[in-house]
Design a protein around this motif. Structure first.
Motif, mmCIF file in Angstrom:
data_model
loop_
_atom_site.group_PDB
_atom_site.id
_atom_site.type_symbol
_atom_site.label_atom_id
_atom_site.label_comp_id
_atom_site.label_asym_id
_atom_site.label_seq_id
_atom_site.Cartn_x
_atom_site.Cartn_y
_atom_site.Cartn_z
ATOM 1 N N GLU A 1 1.870 -8.734 11.720
ATOM 2 C CA GLU A 1 1.109 -9.365 10.643
ATOM 3 C C GLU A 1 -0.287 -8.762 10.640
ATOM 4 O O GLU A 1 -0.921 -8.620 11.693
ATOM 5 C CB GLU A 1 1.042 -10.874 10.843
ATOM 6 C CG GLU A 1 0.306 -11.618 9.742
ATOM 7 C CD GLU A 1 0.356 -13.117 9.896
ATOM 8 O OE1 GLU A 1 -0.439 -13.814 9.237
ATOM 9 O OE2 GLU A 1 1.195 -13.594 10.688
ATOM 10 N N PHE A 2 -0.783 -8.414 9.464
ATOM 11 C CA PHE A 2 -2.105 -7.785 9.387
ATOM 12 C C PHE A 2 -2.698 -7.997 8.001
ATOM 13 O O PHE A 2 -1.985 -8.281 7.030
ATOM 14 C CB PHE A 2 -2.017 -6.282 9.698
ATOM 15 C CG PHE A 2 -1.009 -5.535 8.888
ATOM 16 C CD1 PHE A 2 -1.322 -5.008 7.634
ATOM 17 C CD2 PHE A 2 0.275 -5.345 9.360
ATOM 18 C CE1 PHE A 2 -0.389 -4.317 6.879
ATOM 19 C CE2 PHE A 2 1.222 -4.650 8.610
ATOM 20 C CZ PHE A 2 0.878 -4.137 7.369
ATOM 21 N N ASN A 3 -4.012 -7.837 7.907
ATOM 22 C CA ASN A 3 -4.766 -7.940 6.663
ATOM 23 C C ASN A 3 -5.343 -6.572 6.316
ATOM 24 O O ASN A 3 -5.900 -5.897 7.190
ATOM 25 C CB ASN A 3 -5.905 -8.957 6.780
ATOM 26 C CG ASN A 3 -5.411 -10.374 6.967
ATOM 27 O OD1 ASN A 3 -4.405 -10.752 6.375
ATOM 28 N ND2 ASN A 3 -6.087 -11.153 7.785
ATOM 29 N N LYS A 4 -5.234 -6.207 5.061
ATOM 30 C CA LYS A 4 -5.779 -4.939 4.582
ATOM 31 C C LYS A 4 -6.411 -5.147 3.214
ATOM 32 O O LYS A 4 -6.097 -6.115 2.506
ATOM 33 C CB LYS A 4 -4.694 -3.864 4.517
ATOM 34 C CG LYS A 4 -4.068 -3.503 5.863
ATOM 35 C CD LYS A 4 -5.089 -2.896 6.812
ATOM 36 C CE LYS A 4 -4.479 -2.613 8.186
ATOM 37 N NZ LYS A 4 -5.485 -2.071 9.137
ATOM 38 N N TYR A 5 -7.285 -4.216 2.872
ATOM 39 C CA TYR A 5 -7.919 -4.269 1.555
ATOM 40 C C TYR A 5 -7.362 -3.147 0.697
ATOM 41 O O TYR A 5 -7.461 -1.962 1.051
ATOM 42 C CB TYR A 5 -9.438 -4.141 1.672
ATOM 43 C CG TYR A 5 -10.138 -4.283 0.343
ATOM 44 C CD1 TYR A 5 -10.432 -5.537 -0.176
ATOM 45 C CD2 TYR A 5 -10.476 -3.159 -0.411
ATOM 46 C CE1 TYR A 5 -11.059 -5.676 -1.410
ATOM 47 C CE2 TYR A 5 -11.103 -3.283 -1.637
ATOM 48 C CZ TYR A 5 -11.391 -4.554 -2.129
ATOM 49 O OH TYR A 5 -11.997 -4.682 -3.355
ATOM 50 N N CYS A 6 -6.787 -3.527 -0.441
ATOM 51 C CA CYS A 6 -6.235 -2.551 -1.377
ATOM 52 C C CYS A 6 -7.278 -2.215 -2.441
ATOM 53 O O CYS A 6 -7.882 -3.123 -3.026
ATOM 54 C CB CYS A 6 -4.981 -3.108 -2.056
ATOM 55 S SG CYS A 6 -3.548 -3.212 -0.979
ATOM 56 N N PRO A 7 -7.473 -0.942 -2.739
ATOM 57 C CA PRO A 7 -8.424 -0.583 -3.795
ATOM 58 C C PRO A 7 -7.825 -0.813 -5.173
ATOM 59 O O PRO A 7 -6.614 -1.009 -5.326
ATOM 60 C CB PRO A 7 -8.672 0.902 -3.535
ATOM 61 C CG PRO A 7 -7.377 1.379 -2.963
ATOM 62 C CD PRO A 7 -6.854 0.234 -2.125
ATOM 63 N N ALA A 8 -8.658 -0.782 -6.176
ATOM 64 C CA ALA A 8 -8.178 -0.863 -7.553
ATOM 65 C C ALA A 8 -7.468 0.435 -7.921
ATOM 66 O O ALA A 8 -7.745 1.501 -7.364
ATOM 67 C CB ALA A 8 -9.352 -1.115 -8.490
#
Length: 681
Positions: A137-144
């Motif tokens: 399980e992990f959190n990531k930031y997706c760009p536009a």
């Protein structure tokens, strides 16, 4: 002319060279100018980099600058085939210029990069998939801008996506992140499934996929429940439209495609507009303000009527009078949602940020043959308090106050817009889609009161049961003498006695039990009289008076195989039985009250082992009777029998001593003739 896929958002974006991932054309150039909010900096991350370096970055390269315009400064110049740039390129200001030059070359895919502000430390690119990360399980930031034609997605919600799918593109398909804004995703990895379904959602087509070792899903706010079109929670009267299609069939029957037919998965015809133009609409009243996160549409679902809406706009209102067209944040154009491509398939579109409204309208802008559709809304209850009311000055009284009135209107509009944005952007994670807020409070209150009431009622029931049990116990104890209740309690007290220290058999006193029924039939002083008046063939043990202890030894030998324990027999608890002993003659009517033990020393008997203790004259069946001659001695106790004289007979209780031999009466074994030396009575 060297710019490829490009989406530049206010906080993040994606850029790629022309023709990526194929070879870019010769002699092309492209420049991207990136600006973020003042005070922030830009970070750049490459997902793929493959630029020809045959001339040492002279004609083909990628260059990054701090700033925009003639005052910009170079951060770095990059080229190379399969160049691995794991780190981030970080600017010194809020502006960055990226320049791509493509000279004469024969190969090289070009590049794909993502950018964001530096506060997004977990930035990934549109090419990253779940197999690139080992955490469950992990959190990531997706760009536009991650809806790209060269990335693959297999699967759908809620079943999950194949591990080979692009994380960010799957996030757009699932509706957890916006393609124009980007955003945070929370990914959970789990075991794969044999088959992945395909669907169309948020302008992303998910393909059917085969078995994989793992899949991933997204953790969301849970506000994706249906709002009542399919289930019928929304009544027919709350579904209206601009027009209704009515037409007669071949039999002359009139078909009416009413707005209440626009319920998803409802069998039958859909809603259809009488006129097909851009001014038609379907309106839904949700009865109260709701948080709307998405919409699902289909076409007519009738094969003979190939009608569907391929594009539409969304409008919403609080009073059904003033309507607002949905736009994505930072955009100055109305958002047009992709609709259906055929009449059966369900197509989903999500609203990021969600819509907070009571009235909801669908305005078709493109369709196939006729405007016809079925609809379901997704969302949940909206429980955030309303914005505080503003205290406004009174309306203007003259022309000089008109400017103040205009200013006041602008202020109201700006405050309402900001409050609406705040409500829409910072909504709590509400998973309940059917229970109203008031009911939710009642449920929370009930969750506290119900256990308390259960405990109170349980306590009362236990008190009543204990009182009833104590009352019965009190009734049972009436008529019981000389014995506490717990000694008569039966099983539970017997079970407890095994944990208590036990006394030896020699010192244990067994209480004699009396019951009221036995007392009424048998009085202590009536026992000897009753036994004496009965004509018994053999004497029985006599007990008279109130027996306090049973340490006294009986004159009768116990049964073989049992140890002589004189506390075992209780004549008042056992039924009276006629016991015929083989060697006891009946006592006379005027005889003594008790039979006295007769001790016999068998040590001199020829068949007795040496040192054998003295025994009673009452002999077991099968042995010859002792002779009826001997010397009369005084009564000897069992403990003194070993050292006593050879006394064969005892003296009956209450008679004279051995000097009065004429008045002696002996107990003679039954069926044995008396010797001539004895006197007849």
């Amino acid at each position: 002319d060297g710019c490829g896929h490009t989406v530049l958002g206010p906080e993040s974006g994606t850029l790629a060279s022309i023709n990526y991932p194929r070879t870019s054309p010769n002699s092309t150039v492209c420049e991207w100018e990136i600006r973020v909010k003042p005070g922030q900096r830009v970070q750049l991350k490459f997902g793929d980099f493959d630029i020809d370096d045959s001339d040492s970055c002279h004609s083909s390269y990628l260059r990054v600058h701090n700033g925009i315009g003639p005052n910009r400064t170079e951060i770095g110049k990059y080229c190379g085939f399969g160049f691995q740039m794991d780190g981030l390129i970080i600017s010194k200001s809020n502006e960055v210029t990226v320049q791509f030059m493509s000279g004469i070359h024969t190969s090289g895919r070009g590049f794909l990069a993502a950018y964001s502000t530096t506060d997004k430390s977990d930035l990934i690119t549109c090419l990253d998939n779940a197999s690139h990360f080992s955490e469950p399980e992990f959190n990531k930031y997706c760009p536009a801008g991650c809806v790209i034609p060269f990335a693959d997605v297999s699967g759908t919600i809620p079943h999950g996506y194949r591990d080979s799918s692009s994380l960010c593109m799957a996030g757009v398909h699932a509706g957890v992140v916006s393609n124009t804004l980007g955003g945070q995703i929370n990914v959970v990895i789990s075991k794969g499934i044999p088959y992945y379904e395909g669907s169309l959602a948020n302008n992303v087509t998910s393909e059917v996929g085969p078995l994989s070792t793992s899949l991933f899903t997204f953790k969301t706010s849970g506000c994706y429940g249906t709002l009542g079109m399919e289930s019928g929670v929304i009544p027919d009267s709350h579904i209206t439209s601009s027009s209704i299609l009515e037409w007669p069939n071949q039999t002359g029957q009139v078909n009416i495609w009413k707005p209440e037919n626009a319920r998803l998965k409802r069998i039958g015809p859909p809603w259809a507009a009488f006129i097909s133009d851009e001014h038609q609409w379907l309106q839904i009243d949700l009865n109260k303000e709701k948080k709307i996160t998405g919409i699902i549409t289909t076409g007519s679902t009738l094969a003979e009527h190939y009608y569907y809406v391929s594009a539409y706009r969304i409008l919403y209102s609080d009073d059904a009078q003033k309507w607002t067209v949905y736009r994505e944040p930072g955009m100055d154009k109305d958002k047009v949602f992709q609709g259906n491509t055929e009449l059966y398939q369900e197509v989903r579109n999500n609203f990021i940020p969600p819509i907070i409204a009571r009235f909801f309208r669908i305005n078709p802008v493109k369709w196939h043959q006729k405007i016809a559709m079925k609809v379901e809304l997704l969302g949940c209850q909206f429980s955030i308090g309303r914005a505080p009311k503003l205290t406004l000055p009174p309306p203007p009284q003259n022309k000089n106050d008109e400017k103040n009135a205009d200013f006041t209107d602008d202020l109201i509009h700006s405050v309402k817009t900001s409050l609406q944005t705040d409500k829409t952007t910072f909504t709590p994670e509400i998973k309940n889609t059917t229970v109203t807020p008031s009911v939710t409070k009642d449920v929370a209150l009930a969750a506290v009161l119900v256990p308390v009431l259960v405990m109170v009622f349980t306590t009362l029931i236990l008190i009543l049961v204990c009182a009833w049990h104590w009352r019965n116990r009190k009734k049972k104890t009436e008529g019981t003498y000389d014995l506490p209740y717990w000694d008569r309690a039966g099983g539970w007290w017997k079970g407890m006695k095994q944990f208590l220290p036990t006394k030896s058999a020699e010192h244990e006193e067994t209480p004699v039990r009396y019951s009221s029924s036995e007392i009424s039939h048998l009085r202590p002083r009536e026992v000897p009289t009753m036994l004496q008046t009965e004509s018994a063939e053999y004497a029985q043990p006599l007990v008279g008076g109130i027996v306090g202890t049973l340490h006294q030894r009986s004159t009768f030998k116990p049964e073989e195989g049992k140890e002589a324990n004189y506390a075992d027999l209780d004549p008042y608890n056992s039924p009276i039985q006629e016991v015929y002993h083989a060697y006891a003659e009946p006592l006379p009517v005027t005889g003594p009250e008790y039979a006295t033990p007769i001790i016999m020393d068998m040590s001199s008997h020829p068949s007795t082992p040496l040192g054998a203790p003295s025994i009673s004259t009452f002999k077991a069946a099968g042995n010859p009777a002792p002779p009826l001659v001997g010397t009369c001695n005084k009564l000897l106790s069992r403990t003194d029998s070993a050292s006593s004289a050879q006394a064969l007979y005892d003296i009956p209780k209450g008679q004279l001593g051995p000097g009065s031999a004429d008045q002696l009466m002996y107990q003679v074994p039954q069926s044995v003739p008396q010797p001539s030396g004895s006197k007849d009575e």
